[in-house]
Design an enzyme around this catalytic site. Structure first.
Site, PDB file in Angstrom:
ATOM      1  N   ILE A  75      -7.656  15.942  62.475  1.00 54.87           N
ATOM      2  CA  ILE A  75      -6.875  15.141  61.386  1.00 54.87           C
ATOM      3  C   ILE A  75      -7.635  15.831  59.988  1.00 54.87           C
ATOM      4  O   ILE A  75      -7.250  16.167  59.191  1.00 54.87           O
ATOM      5  CB  ILE A  75      -6.981  13.611  61.439  1.00 54.87           C
ATOM      6  CG1 ILE A  75      -5.908  13.021  62.260  1.00 54.87           C
ATOM      7  CG2 ILE A  75      -6.936  13.042  59.990  1.00 54.87           C
ATOM      8  CD1 ILE A  75      -6.090  11.530  62.363  1.00 54.87           C
ATOM      9  N   GLU A 103      -4.471  18.575  79.980  1.00 57.25           N
ATOM     10  CA  GLU A 103      -4.103  17.204  80.263  1.00 57.25           C
ATOM     11  C   GLU A 103      -2.692  17.032  80.341  1.00 57.25           C
ATOM     12  O   GLU A 103      -1.805  16.589  81.004  1.00 57.25           O
ATOM     13  CB  GLU A 103      -4.654  16.402  79.414  1.00 57.25           C
ATOM     14  CG  GLU A 103      -4.689  16.510  77.749  1.00 57.25           C
ATOM     15  CD  GLU A 103      -5.303  15.442  77.062  1.00 57.25           C
ATOM     16  OE1 GLU A 103      -5.970  14.817  77.540  1.00 57.25           O
ATOM     17  OE2 GLU A 103      -4.826  15.323  75.750  1.00 57.25           O
ATOM     18  N   LYS A 144       0.382  16.170  53.482  1.00 56.78           N
ATOM     19  CA  LYS A 144       1.085  15.584  52.479  1.00 56.78           C
ATOM     20  C   LYS A 144       1.215  16.348  51.199  1.00 56.78           C
ATOM     21  O   LYS A 144       0.853  15.898  50.090  1.00 56.78           O
ATOM     22  CB  LYS A 144       0.436  14.217  52.097  1.00 56.78           C
ATOM     23  CG  LYS A 144       0.343  13.276  53.181  1.00 56.78           C
ATOM     24  CD  LYS A 144       0.750  11.956  52.540  1.00 56.78           C
ATOM     25  CE  LYS A 144       0.990  11.021  53.710  1.00 56.78           C
ATOM     26  NZ  LYS A 144       1.842   9.840  53.576  1.00 56.78           N
ATOM     27  N   ASN A 171      -3.332   7.904  66.515  1.00 60.88           N
ATOM     28  CA  ASN A 171      -2.899   7.954  67.807  1.00 60.88           C
ATOM     29  C   ASN A 171      -4.353   7.458  68.374  1.00 60.88           C
ATOM     30  O   ASN A 171      -4.358   6.417  68.914  1.00 60.88           O
ATOM     31  CB  ASN A 171      -2.536   9.215  68.372  1.00 60.88           C
ATOM     32  CG  ASN A 171      -1.270   9.740  67.596  1.00 60.88           C
ATOM     33  OD1 ASN A 171      -0.403   8.732  67.256  1.00 60.88           O
ATOM     34  ND2 ASN A 171      -1.214  10.966  67.336  1.00 60.88           N
ATOM     35  N   GLY A 192      -4.229  20.598  73.237  1.00 57.33           N
ATOM     36  CA  GLY A 192      -3.840  19.165  73.057  1.00 57.33           C
ATOM     37  C   GLY A 192      -2.380  18.988  73.059  1.00 57.33           C
ATOM     38  O   GLY A 192      -1.600  19.727  73.265  1.00 57.33           O
ATOM     39  N   VAL A 193      -2.018  17.653  72.554  1.00 56.24           N
ATOM     40  CA  VAL A 193      -0.639  17.196  72.604  1.00 56.24           C
ATOM     41  C   VAL A 193       0.066  17.478  70.995  1.00 56.24           C
ATOM     42  O   VAL A 193      -0.570  17.319  70.000  1.00 56.24           O
ATOM     43  CB  VAL A 193      -0.367  15.882  72.919  1.00 56.24           C
ATOM     44  CG1 VAL A 193       1.240  15.382  73.216  1.00 56.24           C
ATOM     45  CG2 VAL A 193      -1.070  15.631  74.289  1.00 56.24           C
ATOM     46  N   GLY A 194       1.192  17.983  71.135  1.00 58.55           N
ATOM     47  CA  GLY A 194       1.862  18.160  69.872  1.00 58.55           C
ATOM     48  C   GLY A 194       2.483  19.460  69.385  1.00 58.55           C
ATOM     49  O   GLY A 194       2.244  20.423  70.195  1.00 58.55           O
ATOM     50  N   SER A 195       2.981  19.413  68.324  1.00 56.47           N
ATOM     51  CA  SER A 195       3.742  20.627  67.868  1.00 56.47           C
ATOM     52  C   SER A 195       2.691  21.750  67.560  1.00 56.47           C
ATOM     53  O   SER A 195       3.118  23.002  67.961  1.00 56.47           O
ATOM     54  CB  SER A 195       4.837  20.434  66.646  1.00 56.47           C
ATOM     55  OG  SER A 195       5.395  19.553  66.911  1.00 56.47           O
ATOM     56  N   VAL A 196       1.497  21.532  66.921  1.00 53.98           N
ATOM     57  CA  VAL A 196       0.542  22.521  66.566  1.00 53.98           C
ATOM     58  C   VAL A 196       0.075  23.069  67.695  1.00 53.98           C
ATOM     59  O   VAL A 196      -0.029  24.353  68.063  1.00 53.98           O
ATOM     60  CB  VAL A 196      -0.276  22.198  65.603  1.00 53.98           C
ATOM     61  CG1 VAL A 196      -1.424  22.818  65.509  1.00 53.98           C
ATOM     62  CG2 VAL A 196       0.481  21.724  64.212  1.00 53.98           C
TER      63      VAL A 196
END
Lengths: 501, 501
Positions: A359, A289, A403, A379, A264-268
């Site tokens: 999430i 993708e 958090k 998102n 997927g997209v993102g830092s992780v």
């Protein structure tokens, strides 16, 4: 000038300013743009549109893109109140806030299905296609830039086409794209891709030159993909994932060079792939993708032979490096329309290993990828469903808490479900791996609690599960229905999922 | 005798009694059987197994089937305590009770994905394939009966094969099947089906005759598919659905002869298809998992040209009629492995119109098809996910209320999610149709309340939605997280979702 960018002489007469192009847009229009992640999206015309709005012109529109886009598009138009309806994905904080405050109607859709909804006319008439390109051919054919997304479909379906010819994007990108559009049923044939590297289409998007009503010359660069530095938690997730893959290879459930990888997209997601750089694996392929920095690293160290996606979304340093070595990378990278990169037929045929971030995950293996506390969009589902449902292995990664520990990412029941218990095979956290394949819901709960959680939330989850098992009359999926979402309720009231005594 | 049923002379020597066959089964085994709905499942050997258990032999096993099966298999073995683990679907009340009381570990899976999980070795070793057949060829090839299900895969993967040769099933069924098994990745090619009626494989399941350890001759008939008479509510659902399809044709979003139809299992699914008998539609095709009575009616009246599925599950009257006219029906019916009937690649390519039933639907378009009150399994997801996710149109039908009005089938939030908001396009109840395509969650809620509900629950849903909209801080999917499952809680405490004053 610009002869090398606009080969068709007649089209050179259609060069206009962004302000002029902005005048084509009327309130109520459906506008389809290029862009998938902050790559290859139009920038100059949206900025001009916002200026028009500031001058008092009423412009409200439906914005359809490939996926997320940069701030010039989603941010500027959200702040100006121009976007009234948004498809199929976004990640911009202003756009998100407008959605969560009811100013934008947002329909969060599978990125691999949305293209065919447009082709089926389910999304209504497309008034304008606004597409970034690096060049236009003699025959009107449009050569996209750093992403393809849905551009080919918007150009095909739209009444008018407006091009942002971006001269900051190098002409050498030509040849990286592979454009192919399946027919609609009942005439559809197979999509003839059998390996990540198969090319089946054209290097440009066919376009009737008469549809092009304006060409805006711009040099605004793509926003870069800002990746968080790879931290300890991400590294442990990557290690756990690779341990799992190692064991699959050992048990002969995966070949020595794995199967095509999706992340997927993102830092992780980037960190997880980056973990493969120091692994034993060779001759890997990617069918995903997006391609982030880690894929370039894997190409550089000779571990990835071929990478296919719909978007190239790199950090500031990496994009320079890519441009400087574009010839080398072009041999190993293909950019396709998202109808192809995210296509269920291909994902299933190739046997993609789908790695997506969650999430929250619940005890029984359901995954929430989109809405916090069931209501607040972050998102969207993006392409995670395209891959999870059709992959050879469907893996979800998440940190155990968020958090500063006030949120447990493993909960009794997800507050919104994007991936059902039927579609989630493996959960990876920094604590460990839960291999859910073939397990009953109760076995899944025990495995997830045991392998993926720790500390206070681990005890709370055990307590919830044990009480559910003893008190719930029907024990297929033990729940205390009045308490199943109580962790979310507590967080919304007290700011923490922890029980404060 | 039996020369016409067992063409291979050597195999005739392997004829044994059901009691003898039952001795092959040892505790702890993984057993894969034929059967998809109460059609084509083994009957004699399971009955013999239960007798063995009664005599005191300890036999506990994992039972994998095509889908649901008749009482001789799921019922008898559940009552005898023989089934300890069950894949991938069931509908038997004894089996269900054992699952809900924790005596059986049940993993409820997509019927179109499960076959490849077996082929990928995710489900472990298959010890015995127990398969009903009508005949065995000279080369060992096995001709299935009224369903195919996963028989081809169990036969391929199992160490030993036991055949129930059912002489109550007519030999004339030969030729109705089309057996094809795609290779595993990375060697998989396209599945070359472009129309419902395309035949791509063999009429028998290839089998090494040496693997066949026993052949049991039986004449126990399939349990019949008992359909409830088509009632007023079903008729109105069918009318509403057809009105919707009519409008799609009118708007040119569907061809005049529609696209291949899929309809789930059961009385409502049958009633909905039966509604097409009196419609204007001609030259229809079916690409489904089961063929129930209504499809035969549609063939009889000349409206269906070709019907493909993995199982033929007819009522008592209809099966006689089918047998008497088998030659006629064989020209218009194909039975395929469920890996093909429920295959995402084919369903998407053909553009199937997927029509499935829901247990409950929520305001935002999420669907529960499997678990009441989040915990109590009814049947399972079956093939509904295979079709919903990949279809051209994904339609769910449900009555507005159940249990004499004590349950509202439209709820604030589903208590279990099998089909997410991203996969549900159209909701049909007896009250009307909610076309959710392209709508934001809030628009979906308004449309569902307005078109699909009535009376007291309509007012309660409006009240929940309005209070959520005003009180929930984030309004993408307005929910009162502490109240979203309160209808289910109330039902479990008071026996009704209604508020009693």
């Amino acid at each position: 000038m610009l002869e090398d960018r606009i080969k068709c002489k007649e089209l050179r007469e259609k060069i206009i300013t962004a302000d002029e192009a902005a005048m084509f847009f009327k309130t109520g229009m459906n506008v389809g743009t290029s862009g998938f992640t902050p790559a290859g999206y139009p920038k100059a015309v949206p900025l001009a549109l916002a200026k028009r709005r500031k001058r008092g012109d009423k412009i409200e529109m439906t914005l359809m893109t490939g996926a997320s886009v940069g701030d010039e598009l989603d941010g500027t138009l959200s702040r100006a109140g121009i976007i009234k309806r948004r498809y199929p994905y976004q990640t911009n904080s202003f756009c998100r806030n407008n959605i969560n405050s009811s100013q934008i109607e947002y329909c969060d859709m599978h990125l691999g299905s949305f293209p065919q909804w447009i082709k089926y006319d389910f999304m209504g008439h497309i008034d304008i296609a606004l597409v970034e390109a690096i060049a236009i051919r003699e025959d009107g054919g449009i050569i996209p830039s750093t992403s393809v997304g849905n551009s080919n479909i918007y150009i095909e379906k739209a009444e008018k086409v407006v091009i942002e010819l971006n001269i900051s994007q190098p002409l050498e990108l030509e040849g990286i794209h592979d454009i192919y559009s399946p027919d609609n049923p009942p005439f559809r044939k197979e999509i003839p891709i059998y390996k990540s590297g198969d090319r089946i289409g054209t290097t440009y998007i066919p376009c009737n030159p008469n549809k092009i009503v304006g060409i805006v010359i711009t040099d605004i660069k793509d926003a870069n993909n800002e990746l968080a530095p790879i931290d300890n938690v991400s590294t442990r997730m990557a290690e756990n994932l690779i341990d799992f893959l190692d064991n699959e290879v050992k048990c002969k459930r995966l070949p020595e060079n794995l199967l095509p990888l999706q992340s997927g997209v993102g830092s992780v997601a980037n960190a997880v792939l980056a973990g493969l750089v120091s692994s034993k694996y060779e001759n890997l392929t990617v069918y995903s993708e997006v391609l982030q920095d880690a894929v370039l690293d894997l190409i550089d160290c000779g571990k990835v032979d071929m990478a296919s996606a719909t978007s190239l979304t790199l950090s500031k340093e990496r994009i320079e490096d890519f441009y400087n070595n574009i010839k080398k990378y072009k041999e190993k990278i293909i950019l396709r329309p998202q109808e192809i990169s995210n296509n269920s037929e291909i994902i299933r045929r190739l046997g993609v290993i789908g790695i997506n971030t969650a999430i929250e995950v619940d005890l029984y293996g359901n995954v929430n990828s989109s809405n916090v506390l069931g209501s607040r969009i972050i998102n969207g589902i993006g392409g995670s469903g395209d891959f999870a449902r059709n992959s050879y292995l469907s893996i979800f990664v998440t940190q155990t808490t968020a958090k500063n520990g006030d949120i447990s990412c493993i909960v009794p029941m997800v507050s919104h479900c994007d991936h059902t218990e039927h579609d989630v095979q493996v959960i990876v956290t920094e604590q460990g791996v839960a291999d859910l394949r073939g397990l009953s819901p109760k076995e899944r709960a025990k495995t997830i609690i045991e392998n993926c959680t720790y500390g206070e939330y681990k005890e709370m989850l055990k307590d919830y599960y044990n009480r559910s098992l003893s008190e719930c009359k029907y024990k297929h999926i033990p729940h205390l229905i009045g308490e199943s979402l109580s962790w979310h309720k507590r967080f919304s009231e007290t700011g923490t999922m922890k029980i404060i005594f």
